[in-house]
Motif scaffolding. Structure first.
Motif, PDB file in Angstrom:
ATOM      1  N   SER A 274       0.982  -1.232   0.001  1.00 56.06           N
ATOM      2  CA  SER A 274      -0.056  -0.214  -0.044  1.00 56.06           C
ATOM      3  C   SER A 274       0.946   1.325  -0.098  1.00 56.06           C
ATOM      4  O   SER A 274       0.418   2.257  -0.785  1.00 56.06           O
ATOM      5  CB  SER A 274      -0.965  -0.055   1.302  1.00 56.06           C
ATOM      6  OG  SER A 274      -1.883  -1.008   1.036  1.00 56.06           O
ATOM      7  N   PHE A 275       2.011   1.524   0.891  1.00 55.15           N
ATOM      8  CA  PHE A 275       3.029   2.422   0.654  1.00 55.15           C
ATOM      9  C   PHE A 275       3.523   2.497  -0.523  1.00 55.15           C
ATOM     10  O   PHE A 275       3.324   3.769  -1.151  1.00 55.15           O
ATOM     11  CB  PHE A 275       4.075   2.171   1.718  1.00 55.15           C
ATOM     12  CG  PHE A 275       5.112   3.051   1.843  1.00 55.15           C
ATOM     13  CD1 PHE A 275       4.969   4.409   1.903  1.00 55.15           C
ATOM     14  CD2 PHE A 275       6.265   2.665   1.423  1.00 55.15           C
ATOM     15  CE1 PHE A 275       6.026   5.188   1.894  1.00 55.15           C
ATOM     16  CE2 PHE A 275       7.455   3.524   1.001  1.00 55.15           C
ATOM     17  CZ  PHE A 275       7.171   5.074   1.291  1.00 55.15           C
ATOM     18  N   LEU A 276       3.856   1.659  -1.172  1.00 53.69           N
ATOM     19  CA  LEU A 276       4.608   1.620  -2.700  1.00 53.69           C
ATOM     20  C   LEU A 276       3.410   1.967  -3.698  1.00 53.69           C
ATOM     21  O   LEU A 276       3.549   2.914  -4.644  1.00 53.69           O
ATOM     22  CB  LEU A 276       4.823   0.092  -3.107  1.00 53.69           C
ATOM     23  CG  LEU A 276       6.025  -0.205  -2.350  1.00 53.69           C
ATOM     24  CD1 LEU A 276       6.702  -1.625  -2.708  1.00 53.69           C
ATOM     25  CD2 LEU A 276       7.249   0.735  -2.451  1.00 53.69           C
ATOM     26  N   MET A 277       2.065   1.787  -3.339  1.00 57.36           N
ATOM     27  CA  MET A 277       0.864   1.977  -4.230  1.00 57.36           C
ATOM     28  C   MET A 277       0.822   3.848  -4.107  1.00 57.36           C
ATOM     29  O   MET A 277       0.566   4.347  -5.136  1.00 57.36           O
ATOM     30  CB  MET A 277      -0.243   1.315  -3.606  1.00 57.36           C
ATOM     31  CG  MET A 277      -1.630   1.644  -4.509  1.00 57.36           C
ATOM     32  SD  MET A 277      -1.456   0.742  -6.293  1.00 57.36           S
ATOM     33  CE  MET A 277      -1.487  -0.970  -5.615  1.00 57.36           C
ATOM     34  N   GLY A 278       1.031   4.109  -2.678  1.00 60.23           N
ATOM     35  CA  GLY A 278       0.870   5.519  -2.842  1.00 60.23           C
ATOM     36  C   GLY A 278       2.002   6.496  -3.477  1.00 60.23           C
ATOM     37  O   GLY A 278       1.771   7.171  -3.953  1.00 60.23           O
ATOM     38  N   LEU A 279       3.206   5.771  -3.238  1.00 60.31           N
ATOM     39  CA  LEU A 279       4.236   6.434  -3.951  1.00 60.31           C
ATOM     40  C   LEU A 279       4.178   6.461  -5.562  1.00 60.31           C
ATOM     41  O   LEU A 279       4.551   7.351  -6.197  1.00 60.31           O
ATOM     42  CB  LEU A 279       5.624   5.673  -3.407  1.00 60.31           C
ATOM     43  CG  LEU A 279       6.106   6.060  -2.216  1.00 60.31           C
ATOM     44  CD1 LEU A 279       7.597   5.197  -1.949  1.00 60.31           C
ATOM     45  CD2 LEU A 279       6.567   7.275  -1.833  1.00 60.31           C
ATOM     46  N   ALA A 280       3.745   5.188  -6.081  1.00 57.85           N
ATOM     47  CA  ALA A 280       3.497   5.330  -7.429  1.00 57.85           C
ATOM     48  C   ALA A 280       2.294   6.133  -8.153  1.00 57.85           C
ATOM     49  O   ALA A 280       2.358   6.757  -9.114  1.00 57.85           O
ATOM     50  CB  ALA A 280       3.035   3.804  -7.968  1.00 57.85           C
ATOM     51  N   SER A 281       1.446   6.405  -7.075  1.00 57.12           N
ATOM     52  CA  SER A 281       0.312   7.453  -7.482  1.00 57.12           C
ATOM     53  C   SER A 281       0.861   8.874  -7.901  1.00 57.12           C
ATOM     54  O   SER A 281       0.377   9.501  -8.798  1.00 57.12           O
ATOM     55  CB  SER A 281      -0.664   7.470  -6.454  1.00 57.12           C
ATOM     56  OG  SER A 281      -1.311   5.976  -6.404  1.00 57.12           O
ATOM     57  N   PHE A 282       1.827   9.218  -7.057  1.00 61.83           N
ATOM     58  CA  PHE A 282       2.532  10.376  -7.487  1.00 61.83           C
ATOM     59  C   PHE A 282       2.821  10.530  -8.814  1.00 61.83           C
ATOM     60  O   PHE A 282       2.966  11.752  -9.575  1.00 61.83           O
ATOM     61  CB  PHE A 282       3.545  10.810  -6.718  1.00 61.83           C
ATOM     62  CG  PHE A 282       3.022  11.233  -5.140  1.00 61.83           C
ATOM     63  CD1 PHE A 282       2.475  12.321  -4.593  1.00 61.83           C
ATOM     64  CD2 PHE A 282       3.373  10.272  -4.045  1.00 61.83           C
ATOM     65  CE1 PHE A 282       1.820  12.363  -3.552  1.00 61.83           C
ATOM     66  CE2 PHE A 282       2.918  10.480  -2.838  1.00 61.83           C
ATOM     67  CZ  PHE A 282       2.191  11.557  -2.536  1.00 61.83           C
ATOM     68  N   ALA A 283       3.434   9.536  -9.394  1.00 62.98           N
ATOM     69  CA  ALA A 283       4.085   9.519 -10.853  1.00 62.98           C
ATOM     70  C   ALA A 283       2.957   9.302 -11.741  1.00 62.98           C
ATOM     71  O   ALA A 283       2.892   9.575 -12.812  1.00 62.98           O
ATOM     72  CB  ALA A 283       5.033   8.366 -11.034  1.00 62.98           C
ATOM     73  N   ILE A 284       1.950   8.509 -11.232  1.00 62.86           N
ATOM     74  CA  ILE A 284       0.938   8.003 -12.331  1.00 62.86           C
ATOM     75  C   ILE A 284      -0.073   9.155 -12.608  1.00 62.86           C
ATOM     76  O   ILE A 284      -0.378   9.360 -13.741  1.00 62.86           O
ATOM     77  CB  ILE A 284       0.110   6.721 -11.851  1.00 62.86           C
ATOM     78  CG1 ILE A 284       1.113   5.530 -12.027  1.00 62.86           C
ATOM     79  CG2 ILE A 284      -0.925   6.512 -12.665  1.00 62.86           C
ATOM     80  CD1 ILE A 284       0.481   4.412 -10.996  1.00 62.86           C
ATOM     81  N   PHE A 285      -0.452   9.673 -11.516  1.00 65.14           N
ATOM     82  CA  PHE A 285      -1.280  10.938 -11.509  1.00 65.14           C
ATOM     83  C   PHE A 285      -0.837  12.150 -11.396  1.00 65.14           C
ATOM     84  O   PHE A 285      -0.560  12.559 -10.246  1.00 65.14           O
ATOM     85  CB  PHE A 285      -2.562  10.607 -10.443  1.00 65.14           C
ATOM     86  CG  PHE A 285      -3.221   9.511 -10.765  1.00 65.14           C
ATOM     87  CD1 PHE A 285      -4.324   9.054 -11.624  1.00 65.14           C
ATOM     88  CD2 PHE A 285      -2.963   8.256  -9.946  1.00 65.14           C
ATOM     89  CE1 PHE A 285      -4.981   7.984 -11.956  1.00 65.14           C
ATOM     90  CE2 PHE A 285      -3.627   7.182  -9.863  1.00 65.14           C
ATOM     91  CZ  PHE A 285      -4.629   6.957 -11.001  1.00 65.14           C
ATOM     92  N   ASN A 286      -0.291  12.792 -12.436  1.00 70.03           N
ATOM     93  CA  ASN A 286       0.435  13.999 -12.071  1.00 70.03           C
ATOM     94  C   ASN A 286      -0.689  15.218 -12.389  1.00 70.03           C
ATOM     95  O   ASN A 286      -1.844  15.289 -13.035  1.00 70.03           O
ATOM     96  CB  ASN A 286       1.335  14.440 -13.412  1.00 70.03           C
ATOM     97  CG  ASN A 286       2.517  13.481 -13.155  1.00 70.03           C
ATOM     98  OD1 ASN A 286       3.019  13.153 -12.077  1.00 70.03           O
ATOM     99  ND2 ASN A 286       3.012  12.721 -14.185  1.00 70.03           N
TER     100      ASN A 286
END
Length: 249
Positions: free
Chosen positions: A57-69
Motif C-alpha cells: 500500500s505504501f508503494l501504491m501511494g508512491l506510485a500514484s504521484f508518478a501515475i497521476f500528475n
C-alpha cells in the motif's frame, strides 16, 4: 461501476469481519490468534508478516504521484495522507512494535493485497471524483486536523504498548498510561479518528464506505480484546475499562 462494487464489497466484508471478531472468531492475523498451533500452514515471523501488510500500500501511494500528475489539491492530500499512514505503519513495525510470534503466510499475503487494492481504489475513486461537482461543504481541512490528531494519538498509544515488555519478555500485561485507564484499545479509537479524517478529506462514497466498515471491524476487535484481558487477568482488570469509546463501549 468498479468503484461502486468495491464500495459495497468493502463495507460488507469489513462489517462481517467485525461481527466475527466480536463473537470470538479471531482472524489468522489477529493479535490473539496462535499461528504456532497450526502445523500444516507455512509461517513467517510476525514482524515480516506485518511488513507484508503495509509495504504494498505504501508503494501504491508512491506510485500514484508518478501515475497521476497535476491533480487538484484534494486528490494530492488524499494520496499524501495514505502514503504517510502506511509509511508510519512500516516505521512502527521496524522500530516500535515488539513481536514474539508467527503469522500464516497466506493470511499475510491476503491482507496485504486487500490493503493495496483498497488503497488503489480509494485513490482511483478520488481521481474520478474530480469530474464531479465540488462538495457543498468542504471538509478537507477539518479532515486534515482529525487525521493529524488520530495518527499522533495512535502512535503514542502504540509506543506505550511497546514499552510494556522488556526485551525477552513474552507475558502480556495490562497497559497503563494515556487513555488505557478508560479503554483497552485507545490506539483503535485514534485510528478511527484518523480514518474519519481521511474520509472528510476525500469526501467520496468509497472512502465513506471503507471507513464505516473499518469502524465496525475495530469495534469487533476491541470488544474481543477487552474480553481477552478480562478473562486472562480476572479481578486485576478493572471492570469500568471499556473496549473502545470511554464510558460508552
Amino acid at each position: 461501476m468498479f468503484v461502486t462494487s468495491m464500495s459495497t464489497l468493502n463495507l460488507f466484508s469489513l462489517i462481517t469481519a467485525g461481527y466475527m471478531e466480536m463473537n470470538g472468531k479471531n482472524k489468522q492475523y489477529a493479535k490473539f490468534f496462535d499461528a504456532a498451533k497450526d502445523e500444516n500452514e507455512h509461517k513467517l515471523l510476525s514482524r515480516n508478516g506485518m511488513l507484508l501488510f503495509y509495504t504494498p500500500s505504501f508503494l501504491m501511494g508512491l506510485a500514484s504521484f508518478a501515475i497521476f500528475n497535476h491533480q487538484d489539491l484534494r486528490f494530492v492530500m488524499v494520496v499524501y495522507i495514505l502514503t504517510i499512514h502506511f509509511f508510519k505503519r512500516i516505521l512502527e513495525v521496524l522500530f516500535v512494535h515488539k513481536f514474539s510470534g508467527f503469522m500464516i503466510v497466506n493470511a499475510a499475503i491476503t491482507i496485504g493485497l486487500s490493503y493495496a487494492v483498497s488503497t488503489a481504489t480509494m485513490i482511483y475513486a478520488q481521481y474520478l471524483s474530480q469530474e464531479s461537482p465540488k462538495p457543498c461543504i468542504d471538509l478537507k481541512y477539518i479532515g486534515l486536523g482529525m487525521f493529524l490528531i488520530g495518527i499522533t494519538g495512535n502512535f503514542y498509544h502504540h509506543y506505550i504498548l511497546s514499552n510494556l515488555r522488556t526485551k525477552g519478555e513474552r507475558e502480556y500485561k495490562i497497559p497503563k498510561g494515556g487513555l488505557f485507564g478508560l479503554v483497552i484499545c485507545p490506539h483503535y479509537l485514534f485510528e478511527i479518528i484518523e480514518f474519519i479524517g481521511i474520509s472528510f478529506i476525500s469526501q467520496t462514497t468509497f472512502a465513506f464506505c471503507f471507513i464505516l466498515g473499518t469502524i465496525f471491524l475495530l469495534m469487533g476487535r476491541s470488544h474481543a480484546t477487552r474480553n481477552w484481558y478480562a478473562s486472562k487477568f480476572g479481578e486485576e482488570f478493572h471492570k469500568d475499562i471499556k473496549a473502545l469509546i470511554p464510558y460508552l463501549f
